[in-house]
Write a protein that holds these residues in place. Structure first.
Motif, PDB file in Angstrom:
ATOM      1  N   ARG A 211       0.832  -1.204   0.000  1.00 48.15           N
ATOM      2  CA  ARG A 211       0.000   0.000   0.000  1.00 48.15           C
ATOM      3  C   ARG A 211       0.867   1.256   0.000  1.00 48.15           C
ATOM      4  O   ARG A 211       0.597   2.212  -0.734  1.00 48.15           O
TER       5      ARG A 211
ATOM      6  N   ARG B  87      -4.962  15.190  -1.664  1.00 44.77           N
ATOM      7  CA  ARG B  87      -6.206  14.723  -2.297  1.00 44.77           C
ATOM      8  C   ARG B  87      -5.933  14.234  -3.718  1.00 44.77           C
ATOM      9  O   ARG B  87      -6.456  13.208  -4.138  1.00 44.77           O
TER      10      ARG B  87
ATOM     11  N   ALA C  14      -4.359  10.869  -3.398  1.00 48.28           N
ATOM     12  CA  ALA C  14      -5.363   9.862  -3.035  1.00 48.28           C
ATOM     13  C   ALA C  14      -6.178   9.453  -4.254  1.00 48.28           C
ATOM     14  O   ALA C  14      -6.411   8.256  -4.486  1.00 48.28           O
ATOM     15  N   THR C  15      -6.601  10.426  -5.039  1.00 47.42           N
ATOM     16  CA  THR C  15      -7.384  10.134  -6.247  1.00 47.42           C
ATOM     17  C   THR C  15      -6.556   9.298  -7.216  1.00 47.42           C
ATOM     18  O   THR C  15      -7.035   8.309  -7.765  1.00 47.42           O
TER      19      THR C  15
ATOM     20  N   LEU D 190      -7.492   5.658  -3.592  1.00 49.23           N
ATOM     21  CA  LEU D 190      -7.695   5.423  -2.162  1.00 49.23           C
ATOM     22  C   LEU D 190      -8.335   6.643  -1.522  1.00 49.23           C
ATOM     23  O   LEU D 190      -8.370   7.717  -2.111  1.00 49.23           O
ATOM     24  N   SER D 191      -8.793   6.447  -0.307  1.00 45.41           N
ATOM     25  CA  SER D 191      -9.348   7.576   0.429  1.00 45.41           C
ATOM     26  C   SER D 191      -8.216   8.451   0.959  1.00 45.41           C
ATOM     27  O   SER D 191      -7.078   7.992   1.109  1.00 45.41           O
ATOM     28  N   LEU D 192      -8.550   9.683   1.248  1.00 48.08           N
ATOM     29  CA  LEU D 192      -7.581  10.593   1.830  1.00 48.08           C
ATOM     30  C   LEU D 192      -7.086  10.062   3.183  1.00 48.08           C
ATOM     31  O   LEU D 192      -5.895  10.143   3.496  1.00 48.08           O
ATOM     32  N   GLY D 193      -7.984   9.460   3.937  1.00 47.25           N
ATOM     33  CA  GLY D 193      -7.613   8.867   5.226  1.00 47.25           C
ATOM     34  C   GLY D 193      -6.577   7.765   5.066  1.00 47.25           C
ATOM     35  O   GLY D 193      -5.658   7.641   5.882  1.00 47.25           O
ATOM     36  N   ALA D 194      -6.710   6.964   4.005  1.00 49.25           N
ATOM     37  CA  ALA D 194      -5.735   5.894   3.765  1.00 49.25           C
ATOM     38  C   ALA D 194      -4.359   6.478   3.469  1.00 49.25           C
ATOM     39  O   ALA D 194      -3.337   5.943   3.912  1.00 49.25           O
TER      40      ALA D 194
ATOM     41  N   TYR E 217      -3.186   9.411   4.575  1.00 52.59           N
ATOM     42  CA  TYR E 217      -2.641   9.947   5.820  1.00 52.59           C
ATOM     43  C   TYR E 217      -2.260   8.854   6.814  1.00 52.59           C
ATOM     44  O   TYR E 217      -1.396   9.070   7.664  1.00 52.59           O
ATOM     45  N   THR E 218      -2.860   7.686   6.723  1.00 55.55           N
ATOM     46  CA  THR E 218      -2.483   6.570   7.586  1.00 55.55           C
ATOM     47  C   THR E 218      -1.041   6.155   7.311  1.00 55.55           C
ATOM     48  O   THR E 218      -0.284   5.847   8.235  1.00 55.55           O
TER      49      THR E 218
END
Length: 140
Positions: free
Chosen positions: A12, A35, A38-39, A43-47, A49-50
């Motif tokens: 990931r 963002r 992520a796009t 993936l999501s923005l949260g993913a 930042y994780t």
């Protein structure tokens, strides 16, 4: 089970880094947003930042990938016994890079990172280190 989880996490991270490098290549480091990355990664923005809490973490990872490529080049060139062999081994490496879209994106992103050195002392120091490493490879 933990090993599979670690492998998944690393895959990931690489997926996100690949997306970041494509965004840096296309838009420049400054213009590429988390963002956008992520796009690009799907993936999501949260993913994002994780795995990379800040854009600087992605920049650091891009430099680390560049250093890894330089070290691979050093290893390949260091095996040659004479300058002619060294040069002869560099030519195919160059053409493989030209033919590889990911390597071209990495190169374009590196140019964008060069521009970022005007804004960030941290990026400037990383770029300086990478340039020194590349010079040492070319002086083999």
């Amino acid at each position: 089970m933990p090993r599979r989880n670690e492998e998944h996490m690393e895959a990931r991270r690489q997926q996100i880094l690949d997306a970041a490098i494509r965004c840096f290549s296309r838009s420049g480091v400054q213009a590429a947003s988390m963002r956008d990355i992520a796009t690009e990664a799907g993936l999501s923005l949260g993913a994002i930042y994780t795995h990379y809490p800040a854009k600087q973490d992605l920049i650091d990872a891009a430099f680390a990938r560049g250093h890894a490529r330089i070290e691979a080049l050093r290893g390949a060139l260091g095996a040659a016994d004479d300058p002619g062999e060294t040069f002869s081994s560099m030519v195919p490496m160059f053409f493989r890079t030209v033919d590889d879209p990911a390597a071209r994106d990495q190169l374009r992103a590196s140019i964008g990172l060069l521009a970022e050195t005007l804004r960030s002392e941290e990026v400037r120091a990383q770029y300086r280190d990478q340039t020194r490493a590349m010079r040492s490879v070319l002086s083999l």
